[in-house]
Design a protein around this motif. Sequence first.
Motif, PDB file in Angstrom:
ATOM      1  N   GLY A 357       1.158  -1.266   0.335  1.00  0.00           N
ATOM      2  CA  GLY A 357      -0.004   0.023  -0.101  1.00  0.00           C
ATOM      3  C   GLY A 357       0.446   1.012   0.097  1.00  0.00           C
ATOM      4  N   SER A 441      -5.706  -4.270  -1.845  1.00  0.00           N
ATOM      5  CA  SER A 441      -4.850  -3.978  -0.973  1.00  0.00           C
ATOM      6  C   SER A 441      -5.359  -2.777  -0.079  1.00  0.00           C
ATOM      7  N   LEU A 443      -5.010   0.588   0.887  1.00  0.00           N
ATOM      8  CA  LEU A 443      -5.259   1.437   0.669  1.00  0.00           C
ATOM      9  C   LEU A 443      -6.147   1.901  -0.719  1.00  0.00           C
TER      10      LEU A 443
END
Length: 665
Positions: A357, A441, A443
């Motif tokens: 991330g 992920s 993020l």
Amino acid sequence: MDLRFKYNPLNVERHEIRLLKLLSPGSGPSPAKSALVNCTLEHVSLDEIPEYQALSYVWGNPALTSPICVDGQIFEATFNLEAALRHLRKKDASVTLWVDAVCIDQSNNVEKSDQVQRMGDIYRNASEVVIWLGQTKQEHSKLWAQLKELSHLSAGTGALELNIDHLVDVDGKETRAPWLLGLNLELQKVFETITIGYSDEDTLLIEPLLKLLMQPWWSRIWVVQEASLAMPARVVWGSNEMYWGELWSALGYIATWLHFQSIHLMGDESYHKAFFSLERSQQFWVPLVGAWERVNRRSDDKKVKLIDMLLQTSVTSALTATDPRDRIYGLFGIVEDADELGIKVDYSQSVESIYEGVARALLRTEGLKMLQCCQYSARHRSGTLPSWVPDWSSSLRQLLDGLRILLPSGVYNASGLIDAREARELEKLKQRIGKLNFQDSPLSSQVSLSPDDSAATTLASEESKPGILPILAARVDSILAVGGAWEEANDAIDGHIRDMLWVEELEQLAEKSKGVYSEAAKDEALWRTPIADRGLPRLTYIWFTRATTEAMGHDVLMGRFPLDKIEEASRSFYYQKSRAYQKILRAFGKGRRFFVTQTGYLGLGPDSVEAGDEVYIISGASIPFVLRPTGGSRSYKIIGETYVHGIMDGEFMQKRPEMTTVDLC
């Protein structure tokens, strides 16, 4: 029966923290527990600006504990923490402290995430930070007094800058200000009697100094923010105390002296041994001293960015973290772009998820120069981490571009300038770029690449698969053969021999060269490649410029300069040239090895490089990379950045090579 210490939950809405009240000796809930270090815990709101000191220390081995008494309960503290608390308590009054190991419920990831997010404010708002280095012998007080004396030199010379250049120009030109040369004389007075061992006549005691500089405290990632945010900070080493600013100044002078002596080494054999030992210790304390300067001596309009501090604490650094996630989270108290990057402290995420991330966020903000931080580590070899994601739990050793990666452009320009036609093609490509696939992920909602992001110009147009980063790159050549890795020496004489033998390996590889260089260019490659075409710093302590006159140092090292025709009294200048060359060689050779490509290019690559790896220039990156085919038609792993003589300034790109899509995995 659950014997773990029981915490009362914190009120997150009130921004609560716990404070530890350290009671005077003999106080306790019962006679049986009065011999222990006794404390109580109280909940306070940071909004109410409570009065307390914060403790900066090293936990030590978590398996080796000593009991303390907290609110009448037994709490198993590490040996080092128990020793610190026992030392800091007062006979006739309580002491209020914030101590992470006790004030945070370490078994509660939700609470831990919240409290770590607040640690910047906790240390910033403390009335004082107490830096506990551990116990020491009484005779080491002499060293402490010497360090204080050294720190007071700044009163007559102005504030010390850690980026002071070497004090005498290796080119023989007196270009330094008179006060700087005067400072050198003062430093010489202080250090002239440095020896191995110690006696009443010694000015600076080398053994206790090394003991001080190699204390575990220096290697803990959390101390970067703890020391940087402290106003003021008191350093405690047994019975010895001084303010952090004093110790920082003294260490800055030592760093300056070491930098000077590495070129102009004088004195007898014991003096050389002392210098060599101190120079080896720099990996422990210089990163922290430099990080403090970066945070506290910056211009007001420049942010402290995560990428800045990651590099500062990872390049040639011994800073470590028990939890590899703290290589990121341990810097959050001082970085100012975490919200912009969309990164939050969350201990429920895995190390790999956090690192990926962060890599995607840095791709968005910093572009493909972030790839220069990729060094092939155990996590990459195991496949748990994509090779294009930097492994911050592993030292980056010495990046070829050093901290210059922080600037808009580095020392090199392997990609070359993009002409108008290529620019138009890239603009069309930008319009076709969709979001990178952020599946899995943490993020994903915050760091997608938009067509307007500069980082996107060199990414492939098709949507990527999870863990895959498609980029545009030009293939240079495949690697034919590699040499041995550079090895650390045990002393100055051993180092000279090792350096000479290592450079000879490049000459042996050069015999395989098939004519990509002219004879003059090959001679130049032989002295520029071992030092990555770099020269000593001229204006800064850290950044190495491009090489200029270092060829002489190479010839002296390799015994090809006719010193026998030079008067003995004048030979020191040429020996200094050789030592300067070796200083650069060691800076860029560590963790690297030479190679030759199929067509004859000579290079300095990462120590993981193998025959069959390939050299690529990634469009938009300033330095070439070694990539390793994984079996797919265009699938590669990043092994690391590399210096390849003859292509570092866009020469290869001027040939207009084909740009292809490469999937980094």
